[in-house]
Each structure stands twice: as C-alpha cells, then as structure tokens.
Design a protein around this motif. Sequence first.
Motif, PDB file in Angstrom:
ATOM      1  N   GLY A   1      -3.000  24.426   9.986  1.00 34.52           N
ATOM      2  CA  GLY A   1      -4.371  23.973   9.804  1.00 34.52           C
ATOM      3  C   GLY A   1      -4.458  22.483   9.553  1.00 34.52           C
ATOM      4  O   GLY A   1      -5.374  21.807  10.044  1.00 34.52           O
ATOM      5  N   TRP A   2      -3.494  21.949   8.799  1.00 29.35           N
ATOM      6  CA  TRP A   2      -3.485  20.515   8.524  1.00 29.35           C
ATOM      7  C   TRP A   2      -3.177  19.729   9.793  1.00 29.35           C
ATOM      8  O   TRP A   2      -3.770  18.674  10.041  1.00 29.35           O
ATOM      9  N   LYS A   3      -2.260  20.251  10.611  1.00 28.25           N
ATOM     10  CA  LYS A   3      -1.910  19.547  11.844  1.00 28.25           C
ATOM     11  C   LYS A   3      -3.078  19.519  12.829  1.00 28.25           C
ATOM     12  O   LYS A   3      -3.253  18.542  13.561  1.00 28.25           O
ATOM     13  N   CYS A   4      -3.857  20.593  12.862  1.00 31.83           N
ATOM     14  CA  CYS A   4      -5.014  20.599  13.766  1.00 31.83           C
ATOM     15  C   CYS A   4      -6.241  19.961  13.122  1.00 31.83           C
ATOM     16  O   CYS A   4      -7.337  20.023  13.680  1.00 31.83           O
ATOM     17  N   ARG A   5      -6.040  19.372  11.918  1.00 28.22           N
ATOM     18  CA  ARG A   5      -7.078  18.611  11.222  1.00 28.22           C
ATOM     19  C   ARG A   5      -8.306  19.461  10.897  1.00 28.22           C
ATOM     20  O   ARG A   5      -9.441  19.005  11.004  1.00 28.22           O
ATOM     21  N   TRP A   6      -8.042  20.690  10.495  1.00 23.12           N
ATOM     22  CA  TRP A   6      -9.166  21.533  10.088  1.00 23.12           C
ATOM     23  C   TRP A   6      -9.628  21.143   8.691  1.00 23.12           C
ATOM     24  O   TRP A   6      -8.817  20.922   7.790  1.00 23.12           O
ATOM     25  N   ARG A   7     -10.920  21.058   8.521  1.00 23.76           N
ATOM     26  CA  ARG A   7     -11.523  20.779   7.229  1.00 23.76           C
ATOM     27  C   ARG A   7     -12.636  21.783   6.987  1.00 23.76           C
ATOM     28  O   ARG A   7     -13.231  22.311   7.927  1.00 23.76           O
ATOM     29  N   TRP A   8     -12.920  22.002   5.699  1.00 18.54           N
ATOM     30  CA  TRP A   8     -13.987  22.944   5.366  1.00 18.54           C
ATOM     31  C   TRP A   8     -15.294  22.474   5.992  1.00 18.54           C
ATOM     32  O   TRP A   8     -15.609  21.288   6.013  1.00 18.54           O
ATOM     33  N   GLY A   9     -16.042  23.416   6.474  1.00 17.99           N
ATOM     34  CA  GLY A   9     -17.288  23.109   7.149  1.00 17.99           C
ATOM     35  C   GLY A   9     -17.194  23.253   8.643  1.00 17.99           C
ATOM     36  O   GLY A   9     -18.215  23.355   9.324  1.00 17.99           O
ATOM     37  N   HIS A  10     -15.965  23.273   9.154  1.00 20.37           N
ATOM     38  CA  HIS A  10     -15.744  23.467  10.578  1.00 20.37           C
ATOM     39  C   HIS A  10     -15.149  24.859  10.805  1.00 20.37           C
ATOM     40  O   HIS A  10     -14.648  25.499   9.883  1.00 20.37           O
ATOM     41  N   LYS A  11     -15.199  25.289  12.033  1.00 22.63           N
ATOM     42  CA  LYS A  11     -14.651  26.597  12.375  1.00 22.63           C
ATOM     43  C   LYS A  11     -13.160  26.629  12.070  1.00 22.63           C
ATOM     44  O   LYS A  11     -12.402  25.815  12.582  1.00 22.63           O
ATOM     45  N   PRO A  12     -12.705  27.561  11.229  1.00 23.02           N
ATOM     46  CA  PRO A  12     -11.292  27.568  10.836  1.00 23.02           C
ATOM     47  C   PRO A  12     -10.410  28.152  11.929  1.00 23.02           C
ATOM     48  O   PRO A  12     -10.884  28.871  12.816  1.00 23.02           O
ATOM     49  N   PRO A  13      -9.112  27.864  11.885  1.00 25.43           N
ATOM     50  CA  PRO A  13      -8.188  28.559  12.788  1.00 25.43           C
ATOM     51  C   PRO A  13      -8.215  30.060  12.525  1.00 25.43           C
ATOM     52  O   PRO A  13      -8.491  30.509  11.411  1.00 25.43           O
ATOM     53  N   GLU A  14      -7.904  30.811  13.549  1.00 26.77           N
ATOM     54  CA  GLU A  14      -7.992  32.268  13.449  1.00 26.77           C
ATOM     55  C   GLU A  14      -7.103  32.827  12.346  1.00 26.77           C
ATOM     56  O   GLU A  14      -7.522  33.713  11.586  1.00 26.77           O
ATOM     57  N   ASP A  15      -5.867  32.309  12.230  1.00 25.71           N
ATOM     58  CA  ASP A  15      -4.959  32.866  11.229  1.00 25.71           C
ATOM     59  C   ASP A  15      -5.460  32.598   9.813  1.00 25.71           C
ATOM     60  O   ASP A  15      -5.459  33.488   8.955  1.00 25.71           O
TER      61      ASP A  15
END
Length: 508
Positions: free
Chosen positions: A477-491
């Motif tokens: 999740g960190w590598k794909c730059r996911w942050r709260w408020g955006h659609k999270p990775p499926e896993d």
Amino acid sequence: MGKDPASSALISMKWLSAGLTFVNLSVVCGLLLGMAGSGLDERSAIFALVSGAAFAVAAYLGTSDTAAERKKINSAVVEQERSKSGQQRPESVMHEGTSPAARRYRHLWLWVMAACFAVFAVRAFCWLLYIDGEQLKIQSPNNLGDLALHITFIRNFASGVALWPDNPIYVFSKLRYPVGIDLFNALLCLVHVDLIRGLVWIGLLASLATFYAFFRWAGAFGVAGFLFNGGIVGFQFFKTLKFLDYQGDRTIAWKSIALSMFVTQRGLLYAIPAGLLLLWHWREKFFREDVQGRHPGPLPFWVEVSLYASMPLFHVHTFLALTIVLIFLFLFERPSELNFIVNVARSGGTTGIGHLISQPAMWPEVFRNAPIRSHVGTVLAAALLPATFFVWLTTDHFHAASMLEWHPGWVQDSGDFAAPFFRIGPANFTTSSPVFGWVLQKAWNGVIAPAFQFWLTNFGVWAPLILALIALCGWRGWKCRWRWGHKPPEDLAFLLPAVGIFIFGFLV
C-alpha cells in the motif's frame, strides 16, 4: 466444440446465490406466515417453500459472474486469433483465454482439498444421527447436546406452535436463539421430509456450498484454512499416526472450526457460505471491474440486502462480522458528500439546500466521488429495520443479556484453557519492589507467558504469519502511495476489517 468453462463458473455462482436465497426467503416467509397465522402447518410450509423457490429463480437470473464474463470476452478473442491464423492457438493466447477461476480447477491442490472436504462432509453428516438397532446414535461427541437442542427446536416449530415461540427448554422466556436453519428444517418436516434425511441433506448441501464459497473467495488455500485450522497440538498426528480430534482436549481453546462449530452450530451451515458470497460480491463490485469497466456487482441489490439483513435470524456473530466489514469499507473513502453539500450551501444558500432535498434525482451527485460509501450506506440503511426486527425477535424483545463483555485476552485466563504453571508471583511478590514487581508480573503473566503457553499452543505460527502479512500488505500500500480517502488496495480493504474483527474478539 466442448462446453465453455466460463459457463460452468457462471452457473456455479448463480446456483450458490439461488440456493442461499431459497433457504433465506423460505425461512423469512415461513416466519411471517407463522406469526400471521399463529403457527405453521403444511399449507403455510408449502407456500413458504414455493415463495422461496420463486425468489431463488429470480436470484439465479439476476446473479452474474464478472470473472466468467471476462472469460467469454477472452474466449472470443482466442477464437478470432485461431480463425485468422488457421493454426493451433498459441500457448500465450490460451493462457489469456483462461480465467483464474477456471485455471484453479486444474490445480492439484484444489482436488486434494476437494477430496478432504468430501471425506469430512460425508463422515460428519451421513452419520450425523443414525439408527443402530433400537438406539439413536450420533457421530460426534461434540454434538450430543447441540443436536438434541436443534431437534427440539425443529419439532417445536413443526408442531404448529405460535410464532415467535416460548423457549421450549426454559420457562418464563421467549426463544432466545438464532434458529433460522432449524425453522427451514421444520418447513421440510411439515411437507413430509424425514427429519434425519433432512438433517443429513442440509449438512451435505451446505458443505458443498461452503466448499465452493471458500474456493471462490480464497482458492484452495481458503478451503485448507477452514479444514486444517489449529495450532501445534495437531502435530501429534505424526507421532500417533491416528486421525483424532487432538484439538478436542479440554485444555485447548482453539477447536477445529469444522468439527466443533460447523457441525454443531447449525446456523453456520447457512451463515458461512452466505457471508462468503457477500464478501465475494463486495470484492467484485468495489475492486474488480467487469468487461464494460463498470461496477454493477454480481448480486442483485435485493439479494444482497436480504442475505445481510436476515443474518441475525441465522447467526448473530456472522452478522456482526459483516457489519464491521461494511463499516471499514464505508470509512475508507473521504466524506466528499460533505464538501458537496457545503458547496451547494455556499452557492445557493438555503434555497440550494432545499432544492437538493426536493430533487431526489440529484442525490446520486452527492456521492459521485464516493461510490463505495454510497453503496455501503444504502445497504446499511435498507437493512436497518429488518435486521433490527430479527434481533428483536431472537433476543426476547431486547431483554436477553448482552453477549458482549469487556474481557481482554480472549480465554487465556479462563478455567482449563489457562496454564498457570508458568506464571510468576506469589501473594507477596511485589512487596520488596512494588512498582517494578507489579510491572514485571503484569508483563510476564499478561503478555509473555500467554504468548508461549496459550497462543503458540492454540495458534502455532499463525500470529507471526499474520503480522508478516499485515507488514507485506502495508508495504504494498505504501509503494502504491495509497492514502486514506482514496480507494484502498483490494488486499488491505479486507485485511484491515479482519484485523479489526480479531481485535474486537480479543477484547470482548
């Protein structure tokens, strides 16, 4: 040409949806008819089952399978390539034309798990309750009290007692138990299905549904996790070479889910496949695009709501777990609807807000940037009244004692499950150095000792593996730059609710 494997996958999920809908809405219809008519009889049972069958047909026709749809598209591409070249399909094209669901069927481990599950299901349910001479016998000693209780519930419903009934084993109390699956067996008894045959066939069909639901949710690994869960105590098999329920020991808290819960707590025969079907539906709807790039979801909305809202009638804990998943999904997206409403208020004032309220056609625009929140909120709102009604029924009009209580540590300090021989600290242990002694005693007795004598024995290396999985998914999740408020990775979208459920169960 042979039959398209995609069609088989599509039909399989249609049948799972239809079968669960049949059980679900047959029970709901039977309950409502029994409440309206002061009890069930043969005619009301027939009407309930026919109504459930009609809903099942509608669910079958309305359910889709996005993986199978992608398979059809890929198959069409393969046929075009084959017709153009006039040669045998290249291996790469064959790989592209095979969906993950279809490829799993050819995997060795899947068939191994299917064989193991079949052995378990036949052994557990074909001898669930059987006649030996002049005696009735059961296969599992874990099921002695549970099965007798469920048969009492079934016969009580089938006797025509007014619904919702009094508790048949306790006086001065309404029935306080999620008896949905027993009510379904009572409907079968009223249409002259033998009780033992009904119990056996419900168990076998539920096992088939559970196997396929686990397979579609997590593949062969998910099936293995259900069958072979447990800690290091099971490794005694390699010493004794005997197939025994080693987790059945009174000092072991983590029992075999299949043997101690799936067979005995009959509500799980419905709740596990239904819960997995809903999880699969949410994963497909929110995180996997269909062939048109839209997210209609495999299940019709009414099937989704009916399966979720009626879950308290079958298994309350599954309902709580699904609710936690929905809450996490709801909170993943930023509340953009608030910004939309604020902008409307700024631009149009009270007139703009009034126009928004009076124009339902504009409401989808409020959640346009939060599709997951929009759908989850709609499901929770639609399920609120029926779910509350079923909880009200099964808790004696909310008079039953709460099943939630602050109890951190699960059962690591409870009765036979605790292991006090590794504890430190006599009564006067903290007198010489009160602060240090108290901290040491609490740390050892509350964390260190249970980690080795309780959690390792019951769960084996499960806990460190889960921590490693959380770290791995967090890194992704960190590598794909996911942050709260955006659609999270499926896993992460399903791992975080699972962690939340575990923490909830650990504390209460």
